[in-house]
Write an enzyme that holds these catalytic residues in place. Sequence first.
Site, PDB file in Angstrom:
ATOM      1  CG  ASP A   1      28.471  21.105  46.100  1.00 46.57           C
ATOM      2  OD1 ASP A   1      27.144  20.676  45.751  1.00 46.57           O
ATOM      3  OD2 ASP A   1      29.281  20.288  45.775  1.00 46.57           O
TER       4      ASP A   1
ATOM      5  CB  CYS B   1      39.321  40.673  37.842  1.00 45.78           C
ATOM      6  SG  CYS B   1      40.625  40.236  38.775  1.00 45.78           S
ATOM      7  CG  HIS B   2      43.757  44.688  35.478  1.00 46.05           C
ATOM      8  ND1 HIS B   2      42.866  45.614  36.165  1.00 46.05           N
ATOM      9  CD2 HIS B   2      44.132  45.197  34.713  1.00 46.05           C
ATOM     10  CE1 HIS B   2      43.543  46.526  35.660  1.00 46.05           C
ATOM     11  NE2 HIS B   2      43.760  46.633  34.774  1.00 46.05           N
TER      12      HIS B   2
ATOM     13  CD  GLU C   1      42.444  38.938  42.360  1.00 46.06           C
ATOM     14  OE1 GLU C   1      42.859  40.035  40.707  1.00 46.06           O
ATOM     15  OE2 GLU C   1      42.642  39.825  43.281  1.00 46.06           O
TER      16      GLU C   1
END
Length: 303
Positions: A113, A63-64, A99
């Site tokens: 969580d 991933c860039h 992203e």
Amino acid sequence: MVDITHKNTTLRTAIAQASVKVSKPETIEAIKNDTVPKGHVFAMSKAAGLLGVKRTPDILPDCHPLPIEFTGVEYEIDGLDIHVIFTVKTIYKTGVEVEAMHGASVVALNMYDMLKPIDKGIEIHAIKLLNKKGGKSDYKNKFKTDLTAAVVVCSDTISAGHKEDKAGKAIIEKLKSCEISISEYVVIPDELDAIQNKAKGYETMGVDMVIFTGGTGLSKRDVTPEALLPILNRRIPGIEEAIRNYGQQRMPYSMLSRSIAGTIGNTLILALPGSTNGAKESMDAIFPSVQHVFGVLRGARHD
């Protein structure tokens, strides 16, 4: 990583979704009433997503790294399902789909969580891309492909057989990748009359575009712009600016090129540098987007 240095910078947007399913209505009420022991679930999970999306290239090796210029997080409650809608925008050479999906998954995981002390039956599912735009695929159907092109190499040395042409062949390769038919490929000397005759002749034949390579520099024999400018009906400065801007980002001498673009009737005329890299980069700068000009010339409206 994949080489993206040839790509143009555009506005890119991606919207992704992740769904969190709780096991009882009391969990939803605790979220709404802000009584979850670990804190405000939506606010803290949004913060986690904002931090997480910036770390995407640290986790995914191919991933860039890119500038995240907008991130939005929204929540939709549907019964026991909470849908996370994650939006990412950037102005860059590649999209932000990964992203957006990563950000949505981080938000969902943080919710899990925070809620697990009060609900042991929580599930995360349906992490998916909802929409993306800004890349080449958005415009693919808007580009004319039933087009013909003539490629004219302007060079005294190549026409005399002292040097092999590479720039013209690079142009042809790009044209073929854009599904444009090559009507003719020819090498001529740097002569003003010869250049003008080729341009006029192809326009008379109905060729959609004529691409000249060579003769756009500053030497005494570089006369391609001088030959073409007097016979153009209209000049298209934006194409010229796009070519030079793209090139200048890659090497410091592109500003010295005198590339030109314009029309004779409904034929697009382009004059590009004679170096192989200069010609290739010029084509990358404007194709396939420049193909939209033919729809406009034929009466289509701008979108």
